[in-house]
Enzyme design. Structure first.
Site, short mmCIF file in Angstrom:
data_model
loop_
_atom_site.label_atom_id
_atom_site.label_comp_id
_atom_site.label_asym_id
_atom_site.label_seq_id
_atom_site.Cartn_x
_atom_site.Cartn_y
_atom_site.Cartn_z
N GLY A 99 60.63 28.90 79.37
CA GLY A 99 61.39 30.03 78.82
C GLY A 99 61.15 30.27 77.33
CE LYS B 161 68.16 32.25 76.51
NZ LYS B 161 67.90 31.54 75.31
CB SER C 183 76.50 29.35 68.51
OG SER C 183 75.19 29.20 68.98
P1 ATR Z 1 63.02 26.25 77.91
O1 ATR Z 1 63.81 27.46 78.29
O2 ATR Z 1 63.71 25.36 76.90
O3 ATR Z 1 61.61 26.57 77.51
P2 ATR Z 1 62.09 25.46 80.51
O4 ATR Z 1 61.85 26.89 80.84
O5 ATR Z 1 62.74 24.59 81.54
O6 ATR Z 1 62.99 25.32 79.22
O7 ATR Z 1 60.70 24.81 80.05
C1 ATR Z 1 60.54 23.47 79.86
C2 ATR Z 1 59.11 23.19 79.42
O8 ATR Z 1 58.97 21.77 79.23
C3 ATR Z 1 58.06 23.56 80.46
O9 ATR Z 1 56.89 23.94 79.79
C4 ATR Z 1 57.88 22.25 81.22
O10 ATR Z 1 56.63 22.13 81.85
P3 ATR Z 1 56.39 22.65 83.37
O11 ATR Z 1 56.03 24.10 83.26
O12 ATR Z 1 55.29 21.82 83.88
O13 ATR Z 1 57.70 22.40 84.09
C5 ATR Z 1 57.94 21.27 80.07
N1 ATR Z 1 58.32 19.91 80.48
C6 ATR Z 1 59.54 19.46 80.83
N2 ATR Z 1 59.50 18.14 81.08
C7 ATR Z 1 58.22 17.72 80.88
C8 ATR Z 1 57.53 16.47 80.98
N3 ATR Z 1 58.18 15.34 81.32
N4 ATR Z 1 56.22 16.43 80.70
C9 ATR Z 1 55.57 17.55 80.33
N5 ATR Z 1 56.15 18.77 80.23
C10 ATR Z 1 57.46 18.87 80.50
#
Ligand code: ATR
Length: 283
Positions: A135, A71, A22
Site C-alpha cells: 500500500g 482508506k 495522530s
Molecule cells: P503497507 O500499507 O504498510 O505498505 P502492505 O500493503 O501490507 O502494508 O505491504 C507490506 C509490504 O511489506 C509488502 O511489500 C510486503 O511484501 P509482499 O508484497 O511480498 O507481501 C512486504 N513484507 C511484509 N513482510 C515481509 C517479509 N517478512 N519479507 C519481505 N517483505 C515483506
C-alpha cells in the site's frame, strides 16, 4: 486546551483506532499555534463508514483522517477527491468545505516534505531502490516520480506485486524507467554507483531482531536511506547511522503526512518540530 462554543472538531476514523498517534501530535500542534481546534479518535466499524462520514457533514466536523480499513472505501461517500487520490484510489484526509466533503491523500506530499525539509535530500535526478510494493509504496513511488527521479528499482518479496506497481506507474503517470530486482537477489545486486536513495516500505524492521532489509555492506555509497517503519529504530537505520549515511525513520513521514492534513484544515503552516517532540521517543 480550552473548548468553547466556537471550537472546530477534527479527528481520525479507524477500526481499531486506539493505537493512533495522530491525536497526540495534532492536538500538540493546535495547542502550540493557539488554534481553537480539537482532534479526537473515532472508532468506526467498516459497515458504519457511510453514516460516520454523513455525520461529519451534519455535525460540521472540519476534517477527518482515515486509517485502516477505511482508506479505500471512503471515496464513495465523498463529494470529490483530489487528482492524486483518484489515481491511487485511496483517501486519508477529508476536508469539509461548507458541507462538501473533499478527499485527499497526504502520504506522498508528506514523504517528499519529510525527505527534503527534514532529511535535506533532494530526490530530483536520483536513482531509487524501493523495497516493498504494498500500500504505502504506491503513494511514495508516485510522489518520487513526480519529483523527477531518474530511475526506479522495485524489489519486493512477491514479484507479482512489483509488476503491478510497475504497471501502475507506467499507465497512471507515464513513468517507464522501472526495473524489477528479485527479492532473493537483493544482496547480490551491485548497489555501488547504481543507487542513490534506498526507501524501505516493507514491514521488515518492525520487530526487534529483524535482519536489515539489505545487507549492511550495501549501505556505504548510498546518498540517503529512508525507512518508513516508525515504531522503533530499525536495523536498517542503525546500519545507516553506523556507516554515516544520512537517513530518516518513519516518525518523520508520520508527522509530515499529518502536517499536510493540518494545513488543509487550518490553512496555517504546521509546527512540525512541535508535532515530532510530542511523540514518545523511539531513539
Ligand atoms: P503497507 O500499507 O504498510 O505498505 P502492505 O500493503 O501490507 O502494508 O505491504 C507490506 C509490504 O511489506 C509488502 O511489500 C510486503 O511484501 P509482499 O508484497 O511480498 O507481501 C512486504 N513484507 C511484509 N513482510 C515481509 C517479509 N517478512 N519479507 C519481505 N517483505 C515483506
Amino acid at each position: 486546551m480550552e473548548i468553547n462554543g466556537r471550537s472546530l472538531v477534527t479527528g481520525v476514523m479507524g477500526y481499531p483506532v486506539s493505537h493512533s498517534l495522530s491525536p497526540v501530535f495534532q492536538n500538540a500542534a493546535f495547542s502550540h499555534m493557539g488554534l481553537n481546534f480539537v482532534y479526537v479518535p473515532f472508532e468506526v466499524a467498516p459497515l458504519d463508514l457511510g453514516s460516520a462520514l454523513e455525520a461529519v457533514r451534519v455535525l460540521n466536523i472540519r476534517g477527518i483522517n482515515l486509517t485502516i480499513p477505511h482508506k479505500i472505501e471512503a471515496s464513495k461517500y465523498l463529494d470529490g477527491v483530489s487528482e492524486e487520490s483518484g489515481i491511487l484510489g485511496v483517501v486519508n484526509t477529508v476536508i469539509n468545505e461548507n458541507g462538501r466533503l473533499l478527499g485527499d491523500i497526504t502520504d506522498g506530499k508528506g514523504f517528499i516534505r519529510s525527505i527534503t525539509e527534514d532529511g535535506g535530500f533532494e530526490p530530483e535526478g536520483a536513482r531509487v531502490m524501493l523495497m516493498g510494493a504494498g500500500g504505502s509504496s504506491y503513494a511514495i513511488s508516485g510522489a518520487l516520480v513526480n519529483r523527477g527521479i531518474r530511475s526506479l528499482f522495485i524489489c519486493n518479496r512477491t514479484e507479482n506485486n512489483s509488476l503491478r506497481l510497475k504497471k501502475h506507474l507506467s499507465e497512471k503517470i507515464g513513468f517507464n524507467k522501472v526495473s524489477i530486482i528479485p527479492f532473493r537477489d537483493r544482496n547480490r545486486f551491485d548497489f555501488k554507483g547504481e543507487v542513490d536513495l534506498l526507501v524501505n516500505t516493507t514491514s521488515i524492521g518492525m520487530k526487534p531482531g529483524d535482519l536489515p532489509v539489505i545487507d549492511e555492506d550495501k549501505i556505504p555509497g548510498l546518498r540517503f536511506v529512508y525507512d518508513i517503519v516508525y515504531n522503533r529504530v530499525t536495523e536498517l537505520i542503525g546500519a545507516s547511522r553506523k556507516n554515516r549515511i544520512p537517513c530518516l525513520g518513519g516518525i518523520s513521514m508520520l508527522v509530515y503526512q499529518g502536517a499536510v492534513s493540518f494545513e488543509l484544515w487550518t490553512g496555517k503552516k504546521a509546527p512540525v518540530e512541535v508535532m515530532k517532540k510530542s511523540l514518545p521517543s523511539v531513539e
